[in-house]
Scaffold this motif. Structure first.
Motif, PDB file in Angstrom:
ATOM      1  N   ALA A 587       0.824  -1.214   0.000  1.00 36.60           N
ATOM      2  CA  ALA A 587       0.000   0.000   0.000  1.00 36.60           C
ATOM      3  C   ALA A 587       0.854   1.259   0.000  1.00 36.60           C
ATOM      4  N   ALA A 590       1.840   2.287  -3.698  1.00 39.36           N
ATOM      5  CA  ALA A 590       0.770   2.997  -4.420  1.00 39.36           C
ATOM      6  C   ALA A 590       0.927   2.920  -5.938  1.00 39.36           C
ATOM      7  N   LEU A 598      -3.333  -6.090  -4.242  1.00 43.29           N
ATOM      8  CA  LEU A 598      -4.208  -5.917  -3.086  1.00 43.29           C
ATOM      9  C   LEU A 598      -5.636  -6.329  -3.408  1.00 43.29           C
ATOM     10  N   GLY A 617      -5.417  -1.169   2.699  1.00 40.35           N
ATOM     11  CA  GLY A 617      -4.317  -0.681   1.869  1.00 40.35           C
ATOM     12  C   GLY A 617      -4.818   0.038   0.631  1.00 40.35           C
ATOM     13  N   LEU A 618      -5.856  -0.484  -0.002  1.00 43.00           N
ATOM     14  CA  LEU A 618      -6.441   0.203  -1.159  1.00 43.00           C
ATOM     15  C   LEU A 618      -6.965   1.578  -0.763  1.00 43.00           C
ATOM     16  N   ARG A 620      -5.767   3.440   1.632  1.00 34.51           N
ATOM     17  CA  ARG A 620      -4.627   4.324   1.867  1.00 34.51           C
ATOM     18  C   ARG A 620      -3.999   4.794   0.556  1.00 34.51           C
ATOM     19  N   ILE A 621      -4.014   3.947  -0.462  1.00 34.46           N
ATOM     20  CA  ILE A 621      -3.472   4.360  -1.766  1.00 34.46           C
ATOM     21  C   ILE A 621      -4.272   5.523  -2.319  1.00 34.46           C
ATOM     22  N   ALA A 626      -7.458   2.526  -7.289  1.00 37.12           N
ATOM     23  CA  ALA A 626      -7.677   1.863  -6.007  1.00 37.12           C
ATOM     24  C   ALA A 626      -9.154   1.893  -5.636  1.00 37.12           C
TER      25      ALA A 626
END
Length: 873
Positions: A587, A590, A598, A617-618, A620-621, A626
């Motif tokens: 993540a 990115a 992910l 994590g997606l 946060r990207i 995402a």
């Protein structure tokens, strides 16, 4: 004792410790804290016999306390009991006709023995008294705000509150057998310790007699009375009872029916069969903790009960609480810490053993995830609150020590000990420790000696680092491969600072593993210096490098790896912690490759914890790609993975460039309006919708406030979402839901919502007035929430009200929280407008970063012209 069942809820999984910024860890001790030591023992108490008549209407008791003891030394002239706010009617020494001389100051009852008594001489004092307890014994009854509340009375002795309802030596280094006769009005029933010796009736009253034949400390003596439904169970001939509110028998079975499995597992693992006559669990209304391990008769919060819809999300939270309190029947009751500095021997053991039952019942993946979460909870306290050694005797009230150091870090000390010793020696040591000290008091040196006696291992360094020292290693790791030498180099740096009992260098073994071809090559290294390099013969570059596989070392870890290695690990690591860590690291990259990996993990991994981390994590990207991937994940089968996906959608703001947050808000709105089989998915969607700050969010969240759910979780998270909107229309809703008579979970969430919204809108004064009113609320947790909300509000005008609260309050948790709040407000911890401005700037920087990521992703997707021309050449 467990503070709050919500500590066990899977909904908080994934919370990580935020960085300290420029600040260093704070010390635990605050002004006024002093060092405490175990009491001197003047007498050896052998037996406590209580006759208690409970007046439910007046919320009073009349009692007779017969205490049998023997002086430890010759010449004993008096005995002293803890006895708070009692009306002493008479005092006698059994066998004498005349009254005994005594003095009483409202806290200590000193009884003169008449002459110097010999060591070992058996003496029984008889004290007749009455009391209206404000601590220790709690009355629950319907009132105007809560007309459907049941009529109950229950005790809560830990840490030193039994003194409020019967005279006793109220310290953990004194143990005695007990018998309790309790008279209550019909139709109430009474549950207490040990075996039921008899029930008698007289008119409209009923008397229950209970006898506990194994010695125990005073805080474990308990009563619980109410109009309960009794559910009977058993295991290996041992009677088990569950006492639950009438009408909720199915919920009680759902929450408690795995107790026999836990009891058998603990008996076998510890090597001591459950030692008491029965095991009862009483689900009490308005209980002030998550659970309390009264000897043979645990009290539990009613929040442990779960309906059919809540069960898939919540059963492990319930199991965690039930297992924790049951484990205490050995570690806490059969073996009890001698003084509070060593309380981790109660709480750390119970926390680890509830995780061990998870490993036994649901497998190693769930166990490792639970231990990871324990570590995260401790790390958050260490980073954001204070740092202290597990074994510490500096405090004001004993309850001050019942924190993440006692519970979660204590569990980690045992976890690391298990890894260092190996399973065979670990269990040999635990069984020796339990057998050697059963029925007595223990200190941390007793545990160390027992381990050394049974294994031959010297553990001075381990105990010095992890029990008497503070903190944990903060590691930065790098790996490089030399293809010519066919050698891997692993560099490990310890970056922690030596403060508040921590150390610059932790000396500890760590496992490392390399996937070379299709085979794992495993090594154990020993960290002994601030910076070290280790070399490993490897035939080719590893496809995957694992540092501490399985997660056996309590640490923070910064370990950068290339995208190919992380992608491979996310897909192929058999260790769930390795896959979770790989998802978190991907993540940070990115990239389009990271997004694809992910998404594949969310939809395809076989374990929900990995799915959840990949979904976060997606979020946060934060790129359009995402978001698109995440929208495809919100319908995954596992409810906990769906919950994480819904929460991650809250990372996409509706006002973001290209309006990419609109799709996230629309998906969340649809989820809330259409509903989900899981209460907790809907609840997460409500909180996430608020974070999008969509214009459509307010109306949707207002509708969600009408939804009933398990422990009011949807309404709680809807209020959290409203707080994120920064919308003035949320203020009257928040004030309304702080009212006495509303469900207490929603009241607490509303107080927090009021504080956050008012602070952002700079409408502190009316919010402060309402929150200050809540400092006088009858419900303990509302007072605690109001304190935290006032700190967040950052208004120093609240300090006088907090000082008054700290001065009058009886609960130690409220006292310490108030004192800490006053300190924070005086230090200007939030600095008003300055911090508000910084937060707004941070939000803008995050959006700018996401925009930059969008551009980079688009560039990556285009053909590279320069590369194409070189190929033509």
């Amino acid at each position: 004792m467990t503070e709050n069942i919500l500590d066990y809820c899977g909904g908080v999984f994934g919370a990580t410790a935020r960085g300290r910024g420029a600040g260093a860890p704070k010390p635990f001790a605050i002004p006024g804290d002093t060092a405490h030591y175990a009491r001197d023992r003047v007498v050896d108490v052998e037996h406590i016999k209580l006759d208690i008549d409970i007046d439910m209407d007046r919320q009073r008791i009349k009692g007779v306390a017969r205490t049998t003891f023997r002086p430890i030394n010759d010449g004993a002239l008096h005995v002293e009991f803890d006895a708070v706010e009692m009306e002493i009617e008479s005092v006698q020494i059994q066998g004498r006709r005349t009254a005994a001389r005594y003095t009483y100051d409202g806290a200590k009852l000193r009884i003169e023995l008449g002459r110097g008594r010999k060591a070992g001489e058996r003496i029984t004092t008889v004290v007749r008294y009455s009391a209206t307890p404000r601590r220790g014994l709690y009355f629950v009854a319907p009132d105007e705000g809560y007309p459907n509340k049941p009529q109950q009375v229950w005790s809560q002795g830990q840490d030193e509150d039994s003194r409020h309802w019967f005279p006793c030596v109220d310290f953990p280094n004194e143990m005695a057998t007990s018998e309790v006769a309790v008279t209550v009005p019909k139709p109430l029933i009474v549950v207490s310790n040990g075996r039921l010796a008899g029930v008698s009736e007289r008119g409209r009253k009923r008397t229950y007699r209970w006898r506990q034949d194994q010695p125990h400390v005073a805080y474990l003596l308990s009563v619980a009375a109410g109009d309960f439904a009794e559910i009977k169970d058993s295991v290996d001939g041992l009677p088990i009872q569950y006492y639950v509110p009438k009408g909720r028998e199915a919920d009680g079975r759902r929450a408690l029916s795995r107790t026999p499995r836990m009891l058998r597992f603990f008996s076998d693992a510890i090597g001591i069969k459950y030692p008491y006559a029965k095991y009862a669990q009483v689900v009490a209304a308005d209980f002030i903790f998550g659970g309390m391990e009264n000897i043979s008769a645990t009290t539990l919060t009613e929040n442990v009960l779960q309906d059919r819809r809540a069960y898939p999300d919540f059963f492990d939270a319930g199991d965690g609480l039930v297992a924790h309190e049951l484990a205490h029947q050995w570690f806490g009751d059969l073996l009890t810490c001698r003084d509070w500095a060593h309380g981790w021997l109660n709480e750390g053991f119970a926390t680890y053993f509830d995780a061990l039952f998870t490993e036994h019942q649901r497998g190693v993946d769930e166990f490792r995830l639970q231990m990871r979460r324990n570590g995260q909870l401790y790390m958050a306290e260490d980073a954001q609150h204070y740092r202290r050694p597990i074994v510490s005797n500096t405090y004001t009230e004993p309850i001050d020590l019942f924190d993440r150091q006692f519970y979660e870090k204590g569990s980690w000390a045992l976890h690391m000990l298990r890894h260092n010793l190996g399973d065979d020696l670990f269990w040999k040591a635990i069984r020796h420790y339990a057998a050697k000290h059963r029925g007595g008091n223990v200190t941390t040196p007793d545990l160390q000696r027992a381990i050394e006696e049974s294994t031959g291992r010297n553990l001075d360094e381990f105990f010095e680092q992890w029990l008497y020292g503070a903190g944990h290693p903060q590691l930065t790791v790098a790996f490089a491969y030399d293809a010519t030498a066919k050698q891997g180099k692993l560099t490990v740096k310890q970056t922690q600072t030596a403060d508040h009992g921590s150390r610059e260098v932790f000396r500890t073994p760590v496992d490392v593993s390399f996937r070379v071809g299709r085979r794992d090559q495993n090594f154990r290294i020993h960290l002994t210096e601030r910076e070290q390099s280790f070399y490993f013969p490897l035939a080719q570059k590893p496809r995957m490098v694992r540092f501490d596989p399985g997660g056996w070392l309590l640490k923070t870890l910064a370990f950068k790896r290339d995208p190919e290695s992380l992608t491979y690990q996310l897909k192929n690591d058999d260790d769930v912690i390795g896959r979770i860590d790989a998802a978190a690291e991907l993540a940070k990259l990115a990239t389009a490759v990271a997004v694809a990996a992910l998404k594949a993990a969310v939809t395809g991994d076989g374990f929900w914890g990995v799915q959840a981390e990949a979904a976060r994590g997606l979020g946060r990207i934060g790129t359009p790609e995402a978001l698109e991937a995440l929208l495809d994940c919100v319908s995954v089968d596992n409810a906990r993975a769906r919950r994480a996906a819904a929460g991650a959608l809250g990372s996409f703001r509706d006002e973001a460039p290209a309006n990419r947050g609109a799709a996230a808000a629309e998906a969340l709105q649809k989820l809330l309006d259409d509903g989900d089989p899981s209460y907790y998915v809907e609840a997460e969607a409500a909180a996430a919708l608020g974070r999008t700050r969509s214009q459509r969010a307010f109306a949707t969240l207002e509708r969600a406030m009408a939804k009933r759910s398990h422990n009011d979780i949807i309404r709680v998270r809807a209020l959290e979402g409203l707080a994120e909107l920064r919308d003035e229309r949320a203020l009257p809703i928040a004030v309304e839901w702080t009212a006495y008579g509303k469900p207490y979970q929603a009241r607490d969430a509303a107080a927090t919502c009021l504080s956050k919204t008012a602070k952002y809108l700079d409408k502190k004064e009316p919010a402060r007035d309402r929150l200050t009113e809540l400092l006088d609320d009858p419900w303990l947790r509302t007072r605690l929430t109001a304190i935290s909300a006032l700190v967040h509000l950052g208004d120093v005008a609240a300090i006088p009200a907090l000082e008054r609260l700290a001065a009058r309050e009886l609960d130690g948790r409220v006292i310490r929280t108030s004192r800490e709040a006053i300190t924070k407000l005086r230090e200007g911890v939030d600095k008003g407008e300055e911090v508000k401005k910084l937060r707004d700037e941070l939000d803008k920087l995050r959006e700018d970063q996401r925009t930059l990521r969008d551009r980079l992703t688009k560039m990556e997707s285009k053909p590279r012209r320069g590369t194409a021309k070189r190929k033509k050449r």
